[in-house]
Design a protein around this motif. Structure first.
Motif, short mmCIF file in Angstrom:
data_model
loop_
_atom_site.label_atom_id
_atom_site.label_comp_id
_atom_site.label_asym_id
_atom_site.label_seq_id
_atom_site.Cartn_x
_atom_site.Cartn_y
_atom_site.Cartn_z
N SER A 26 0.84 -1.19 0.00
CA SER A 26 0.00 0.00 0.00
C SER A 26 0.88 1.25 0.00
CB SER A 26 -0.91 0.00 1.23
OG SER A 26 -0.16 0.31 2.37
N PRO A 27 0.31 2.40 -0.35
CA PRO A 27 1.10 3.64 -0.28
C PRO A 27 1.67 3.89 1.12
CG PRO A 27 -0.89 4.01 -1.54
CD PRO A 27 -1.00 2.62 -0.96
N ALA A 28 0.93 3.51 2.16
CA ALA A 28 1.42 3.72 3.53
C ALA A 28 2.71 2.94 3.77
CB ALA A 28 0.35 3.30 4.54
N ASP A 29 2.85 1.77 3.15
CA ASP A 29 4.07 0.98 3.31
C ASP A 29 5.28 1.68 2.70
OD1 ASP A 29 2.64 -1.01 4.59
OD2 ASP A 29 2.26 -2.11 2.72
N ARG A 30 5.05 2.54 1.72
CA ARG A 30 6.14 3.23 1.05
C ARG A 30 6.51 4.55 1.73
NH1 ARG A 30 3.47 1.55 -4.28
NH2 ARG A 30 4.70 -0.26 -4.83
N HIS A 31 5.72 4.98 2.70
CA HIS A 31 5.99 6.26 3.36
C HIS A 31 7.23 6.20 4.25
CE1 HIS A 31 5.55 9.44 6.41
NE2 HIS A 31 5.18 10.15 5.37
N GLY A 32 7.43 5.12 4.95
CA GLY A 32 8.55 5.00 5.89
C GLY A 32 9.90 5.31 5.28
N PRO A 33 10.27 4.68 4.17
CA PRO A 33 11.58 4.97 3.58
C PRO A 33 11.72 6.43 3.13
CG PRO A 33 10.75 2.89 2.74
CD PRO A 33 9.64 3.51 3.53
N ALA A 34 10.66 7.03 2.60
CA ALA A 34 10.72 8.43 2.17
C ALA A 34 10.91 9.35 3.37
CB ALA A 34 9.46 8.80 1.39
N SER A 35 10.16 9.11 4.42
CA SER A 35 10.27 9.93 5.62
C SER A 35 11.63 9.76 6.29
CB SER A 35 9.15 9.58 6.60
OG SER A 35 9.21 10.40 7.74
N ASP A 36 12.13 8.54 6.33
CA ASP A 36 13.45 8.29 6.92
C ASP A 36 14.55 9.02 6.14
OD1 ASP A 36 12.27 6.65 8.79
OD2 ASP A 36 12.88 4.77 7.82
N ASP A 37 14.45 9.00 4.81
CA ASP A 37 15.44 9.68 3.99
C ASP A 37 15.38 11.19 4.21
OD1 ASP A 37 17.51 9.47 1.87
OD2 ASP A 37 16.05 10.67 0.72
#
Length: 138
Positions: A26-37
């Motif tokens: 899901s899009p929510a699963d992809r948020h973590g790496p973007a926010s971490d970066d």
């Protein structure tokens, strides 16, 4: 005729698990790496790298704000995220600890940034972008 039917079933049996796995992300699963970066780049004052996570409408003001200041980041971290609109929007709360030279006093600011999942097409994965302006630092 029976060979063709068996081949079709075989191909279908091989493709179905691949399609099912693609639907699980899901899009929510992809948020973590973007926010971490984003947090890592801002912590190290890589303003250009952090700005890549901002929507074009707010990117320029972000870069101007951090380019001329004598800002030193002590800590920048994500505190919590709340997803909405079918996991395509996120409100993220951050903690920024910093000081402005020549002062050595560490200041703490908590603020919220709005993220939005942006897709170019249904066939390619989208990317998360910050769509709210970065708050001014006192």
């Amino acid at each position: 005729m029976k060979k063709i039917d068996l081949c079709r079933w075989f191909v279908l049996a091989c493709c179905l698990p691949l399609l099912a796995c693609a639907a699980l992300v899901s899009p929510a699963d992809r948020h973590g790496p973007a926010s971490d970066d984003f947090t890592r780049k801002l912590r190290w004052l890589d303003v250009g790298g952090a700005a890549q996570h901002l929507d074009a409408q707010v990117r320029e003001s972000f870069q101007e704000r951090f380019s001329g200041e004598d800002l030193r980041v002590v800590e920048f971290s994500l505190e919590r995220v709340e997803f909405s609109d079918e996991d395509r929007r996120a409100d993220a709360w951050y903690l920024l600890e910093y000081n402005l030279l020549p002062s050595s006093t560490v200041r703490r600011e908590r603020f919220r940034l709005e993220w939005e999942y942006q897709e170019e097409s249904r066939m390619s994965p989208g990317i998360w972008r910050i769509v709210s302006p970065f708050p001014p630092l006192p």
